[in-house]
Design an enzyme around this catalytic site. Structure first.
Site, PDB file in Angstrom:
ATOM      1  N   ARG A 212      -1.998  23.023  -7.987  1.00  0.00           N
ATOM      2  CA  ARG A 212      -1.218  24.096  -7.355  1.00  0.00           C
ATOM      3  C   ARG A 212      -0.419  23.608  -6.150  1.00  0.00           C
ATOM      4  NH1 ARG A 212      -5.532  27.313  -9.300  1.00  0.00           N
ATOM      5  NH2 ARG A 212      -6.848  26.949  -7.471  1.00  0.00           N
ATOM      6  N   ILE A 234     -10.022  -1.958  -7.901  1.00  0.00           N
ATOM      7  CA  ILE A 234     -10.881  -1.349  -6.878  1.00  0.00           C
ATOM      8  C   ILE A 234     -10.127  -0.185  -6.229  1.00  0.00           C
ATOM      9  CG2 ILE A 234     -12.045  -1.717  -4.657  1.00  0.00           C
ATOM     10  CD1 ILE A 234     -12.259  -4.745  -5.617  1.00  0.00           C
ATOM     11  N   ASP A 258      -1.799  -6.077  -0.909  1.00  0.00           N
ATOM     12  CA  ASP A 258      -2.407  -5.468   0.281  1.00  0.00           C
ATOM     13  C   ASP A 258      -3.565  -6.344   0.764  1.00  0.00           C
ATOM     14  OD1 ASP A 258      -2.704  -3.618   2.337  1.00  0.00           O
ATOM     15  OD2 ASP A 258      -3.995  -2.283   1.183  1.00  0.00           O
TER      16      ASP A 258
END
Length: 359
Positions: A212, A234, A258
């Site tokens: 929603r 992960i 990252d």
């Protein structure tokens, strides 16, 4: 001349044959059905990396930056941005000055500031002590003193002044990324309309999807932004990786690591932006609350994981080299074609690393 033989992954086809290198450039691709089963791909381009091999980008130390770049180059990353985390402006400034010579030299392709203009609600492993609303004068100064070396900045679009900051970055030729955000679907689209073109590690550091109020994840996937995906199994389940890559398509999705300094190092205690991190069985988490704190991923493993998740090899290669090269405006690399820079990675038939050629 150097000749590499195997299955050559080009933008248009996978060609079994020979790839010739001379004077740092790809000079020819010659089909030959007897060339073997090795896989030849372009050098990886990592838009989001905090360190590796025991070295970090987050402190602004140029010697550490050289060490991290060399570690990732040994895993096939021939072009990379040095990602910092949220920090005081003094460190942002000193790191920009320290890394500019490395950018000029080609050790780094630029600097990525992941913060400090991020959501406290979705800060993840960012240090909450340094989070703040965008400061136009800070952005102006690091861009000015960087003289082209600041290439990307991550901003949460719902913050006061964020849309103006995103437009400021766009107008300066810096990639504006949306990340670490609690924004609504509409706020994300406003950020993209203001000039944001990248989603920082999609799914991570973002409010989850709700049917929603779709929030930032659906907002970014349904926009024109290119989405970063951490393919370490992960941060993202392989099914989520395949879903996002399939939704965005290889021209609008990039694989990133990252990675932090613990990448390639033993399990133990590390630091990220002044916060204690514990690494156990490849997973890095903040000591204070268990939040995932970057990865221990390298781009060769990211490519292999993406293919194992069901992505076609050509799509995974586009996401690891061609698409990030286009984002950075690097027209001399990112694909295997005659005349381009000889950034080449040789893999075996199982996609495990064998050799790296950097220009």
């Amino acid at each position: 001349m150097t000749r590499i033989s195997g299955r050559i992954v080009t933008p248009s086809a996978i060609v079994t044959g020979h790839l010739d290198i001379a004077d740092g450039l790809i000079t020819a691709i010659t089909p030959d059905d007897t060339a073997g089963d090795d896989v030849i791909v372009p050098g990886f381009i990592d838009l989001h990396c905090h360190g590796g091999g025991g070295h970090t980008f987050t402190t602004g130390d140029p010697a550490a930056a050289r060490g991290a770049a060399a570690f990732h180059r040994s895993h096939g990353t021939t072009t990379m941005l040095a990602s910092l985390v949220s920090s005081p402006f003094e460190l942002m400034r000193s790191a920009t000055l320290a890394y500019k010579p490395l950018v000029d030299e080609g050790v780094l392709a630029g600097i990525h500031f992941e913060g400090p203009y991020l959501s406290a609600t979705r800060c993840g492993a960012q240090n909450p002590a340094y989070l703040r609303d965008p400061v136009p004068a800070e952005i102006t100064e690091v861009i000015k003193i960087g003289e082209g070396s600041v290439r990307m900045m991550t901003v949460a679009p719902e913050l006061d002044g964020a849309l103006a900051a995103i437009s400021q970055l766009r107008d300066a030729g810096v990639l504006a990324a949306i990340g670490h955000t609690d924004a609504s679907y509409e706020q994300v689209h406003a950020g993209v309309a203001a000039g944001a073109t990248v989603a920082t590690h999609l799914f991570n550091g973002m409010r989850p999807v709700h049917h929603r109020e779709p929030g930032p994840i659906v907002g970014l996937l349904s926009s024109t932004a290119t989405v970063e995906l951490i393919a370490d199994n992960i941060h993202l389940h392989p099914g989520a990786l395949a879903f996002a890559a399939g939704t965005a398509g290889p021209a609008r999705a990039v694989l990133i690591t990252d990675a932090m300094d613990a990448t390639g190092m033993p399990d133990g205690e590390y630091d990220l932006g002044g916060q204690a991190v514990v690494v156990a069985d490849r997973v890095a988490r903040l000591a204070r609350d268990g939040a995932i704190a970057g990865s221990t991923l390298t781009m060769d493993v990211a490519l292999r994981n993406a293919v194992a998740a069901g992505l076609p090899l050509q799509s995974a290669v586009a996401m690891s080299a061609t698409t990030p090269a286009r984002l950075l405006g690097l027209t001399d690399r990112g694909a295997l074609e005659p005349g381009l820079r000889a950034d080449v990675v040789l893999l075996d038939a199982d996609l495990s690393l064998k050799q790296v050629f950097a220009a």
